[in-house]
Design a protein around this motif. Structure first.
Motif, short mmCIF file in Angstrom:
data_model
loop_
_atom_site.label_atom_id
_atom_site.label_comp_id
_atom_site.label_asym_id
_atom_site.label_seq_id
_atom_site.Cartn_x
_atom_site.Cartn_y
_atom_site.Cartn_z
N LYS A 164 4.35 0.28 20.28
CA LYS A 164 2.97 0.77 20.27
C LYS A 164 2.08 -0.16 19.44
O LYS A 164 2.53 -0.82 18.52
CB LYS A 164 2.91 2.18 19.65
CG LYS A 164 3.76 3.19 20.36
CD LYS A 164 3.00 3.86 21.44
CE LYS A 164 3.91 4.89 22.09
NZ LYS A 164 3.24 5.94 22.73
N TYR A 165 0.81 -0.20 19.81
CA TYR A 165 -0.17 -1.02 19.11
C TYR A 165 -1.16 -0.11 18.39
O TYR A 165 -1.44 1.00 18.84
CB TYR A 165 -0.94 -1.90 20.10
CG TYR A 165 -0.08 -2.96 20.74
CD1 TYR A 165 0.02 -4.22 20.17
CD2 TYR A 165 0.63 -2.70 21.91
CE1 TYR A 165 0.81 -5.20 20.75
CE2 TYR A 165 1.43 -3.66 22.49
CZ TYR A 165 1.51 -4.91 21.91
OH TYR A 165 2.30 -5.87 22.47
N GLY A 166 -1.70 -0.59 17.27
CA GLY A 166 -2.67 0.20 16.52
C GLY A 166 -3.43 -0.65 15.53
O GLY A 166 -3.25 -1.87 15.45
N LYS A 167 -4.28 0.00 14.77
CA LYS A 167 -5.11 -0.67 13.77
C LYS A 167 -4.83 -0.04 12.41
O LYS A 167 -4.74 1.19 12.29
CB LYS A 167 -6.59 -0.49 14.13
CG LYS A 167 -7.52 -1.30 13.26
CD LYS A 167 -8.93 -1.24 13.80
CE LYS A 167 -9.01 -2.16 14.97
NZ LYS A 167 -10.28 -2.80 15.17
N VAL A 168 -4.66 -0.87 11.39
CA VAL A 168 -4.37 -0.40 10.04
C VAL A 168 -5.61 0.27 9.46
O VAL A 168 -6.68 -0.30 9.45
CB VAL A 168 -3.93 -1.57 9.14
CG1 VAL A 168 -3.73 -1.10 7.71
CG2 VAL A 168 -2.67 -2.23 9.67
N SER A 169 -5.44 1.53 9.00
CA SER A 169 -6.57 2.24 8.41
C SER A 169 -6.44 2.41 6.90
O SER A 169 -7.43 2.61 6.22
CB SER A 169 -6.73 3.61 9.07
OG SER A 169 -5.57 4.38 8.91
N LEU A 170 -5.22 2.30 6.36
CA LEU A 170 -5.02 2.45 4.93
C LEU A 170 -3.72 1.77 4.52
O LEU A 170 -2.74 1.81 5.27
CB LEU A 170 -4.95 3.95 4.57
CG LEU A 170 -4.71 4.33 3.12
CD1 LEU A 170 -5.93 3.98 2.27
CD2 LEU A 170 -4.41 5.80 3.00
N ILE A 171 -3.70 1.16 3.34
CA ILE A 171 -2.49 0.54 2.82
C ILE A 171 -2.11 1.26 1.52
O ILE A 171 -2.95 1.42 0.63
CB ILE A 171 -2.71 -0.96 2.55
CG1 ILE A 171 -3.02 -1.67 3.86
CG2 ILE A 171 -1.49 -1.57 1.88
CD1 ILE A 171 -3.41 -3.11 3.70
N ILE A 172 -0.86 1.70 1.43
CA ILE A 172 -0.36 2.37 0.23
C ILE A 172 0.59 1.39 -0.45
O ILE A 172 1.77 1.29 -0.08
CB ILE A 172 0.35 3.69 0.59
CG1 ILE A 172 -0.59 4.57 1.41
CG2 ILE A 172 0.82 4.40 -0.67
CD1 ILE A 172 0.07 5.74 2.07
N LYS A 173 0.10 0.66 -1.45
CA LYS A 173 0.88 -0.39 -2.09
C LYS A 173 2.05 0.15 -2.90
O LYS A 173 3.08 -0.48 -3.00
CB LYS A 173 -0.02 -1.24 -2.99
CG LYS A 173 -0.99 -2.09 -2.23
CD LYS A 173 -1.78 -2.97 -3.14
CE LYS A 173 -2.73 -3.83 -2.31
NZ LYS A 173 -3.47 -4.76 -3.14
N LYS A 174 1.90 1.33 -3.47
CA LYS A 174 2.94 1.92 -4.32
C LYS A 174 4.25 2.12 -3.56
O LYS A 174 5.33 1.87 -4.10
CB LYS A 174 2.45 3.25 -4.88
CG LYS A 174 3.42 3.93 -5.80
CD LYS A 174 2.86 5.22 -6.33
CE LYS A 174 3.87 5.91 -7.22
NZ LYS A 174 3.37 7.20 -7.68
N ASN A 175 4.15 2.55 -2.32
CA ASN A 175 5.34 2.84 -1.51
C ASN A 175 5.60 1.79 -0.44
O ASN A 175 6.48 1.99 0.41
CB ASN A 175 5.21 4.21 -0.85
CG ASN A 175 5.09 5.33 -1.84
OD1 ASN A 175 5.59 5.21 -2.96
ND2 ASN A 175 4.42 6.39 -1.47
N ASN A 176 4.81 0.70 -0.41
CA ASN A 176 4.93 -0.33 0.63
C ASN A 176 4.78 0.26 2.02
O ASN A 176 5.54 -0.05 2.93
CB ASN A 176 6.26 -1.08 0.51
CG ASN A 176 6.37 -1.84 -0.78
OD1 ASN A 176 5.37 -2.23 -1.37
ND2 ASN A 176 7.58 -2.06 -1.24
N GLN A 177 3.78 1.11 2.21
CA GLN A 177 3.57 1.77 3.48
C GLN A 177 2.14 1.54 3.97
O GLN A 177 1.24 1.24 3.17
CB GLN A 177 3.82 3.27 3.36
CG GLN A 177 5.27 3.60 3.08
CD GLN A 177 5.49 5.10 2.99
OE1 GLN A 177 4.62 5.84 2.57
NE2 GLN A 177 6.68 5.52 3.37
N VAL A 178 1.96 1.68 5.27
CA VAL A 178 0.63 1.56 5.87
C VAL A 178 0.38 2.75 6.79
O VAL A 178 1.31 3.31 7.37
CB VAL A 178 0.47 0.25 6.67
CG1 VAL A 178 0.51 -0.95 5.76
CG2 VAL A 178 1.52 0.12 7.74
#
Length: 77
Positions: free
Chosen positions: A21-35
């Protein structure tokens, strides 16, 4: 976390339930290395009523995925 992924970048999911699937990043959570990606990994959350007169409801929520499961397609300008 030192990644080349920024908010607004177009990505492709390369692993997991939403592979391909394709998408656009809306938020980056640096603490948990998640997007958080728009319209990917949508979960159902049941909300209980807070007071006697309220009604409970079901809410659709986007959940984050680990950045190692995505691949950068195009950078945001």
């Amino acid at each position: 976390m030192k990644t080349k992924i920024k908010k607004g970048d177009d990505i492709k999911v390369i692993s997991g339930k939403y592979k391909g699937k394709y998408g656009k990043v809306s938020l980056i959570i640096k603490k948990n290395n998640q997007v958080l990606i728009e319209n990917i990994n949508i979960k159902t959350k049941h909300i209980k009523p807070k007071q006697k007169d309220d009604k409970g409801y079901i809410e659709k929520v986007e959940k984050p995925i680990h950045y190692s499961n995505i691949k950068l397609i195009t950078k945001a300008v």
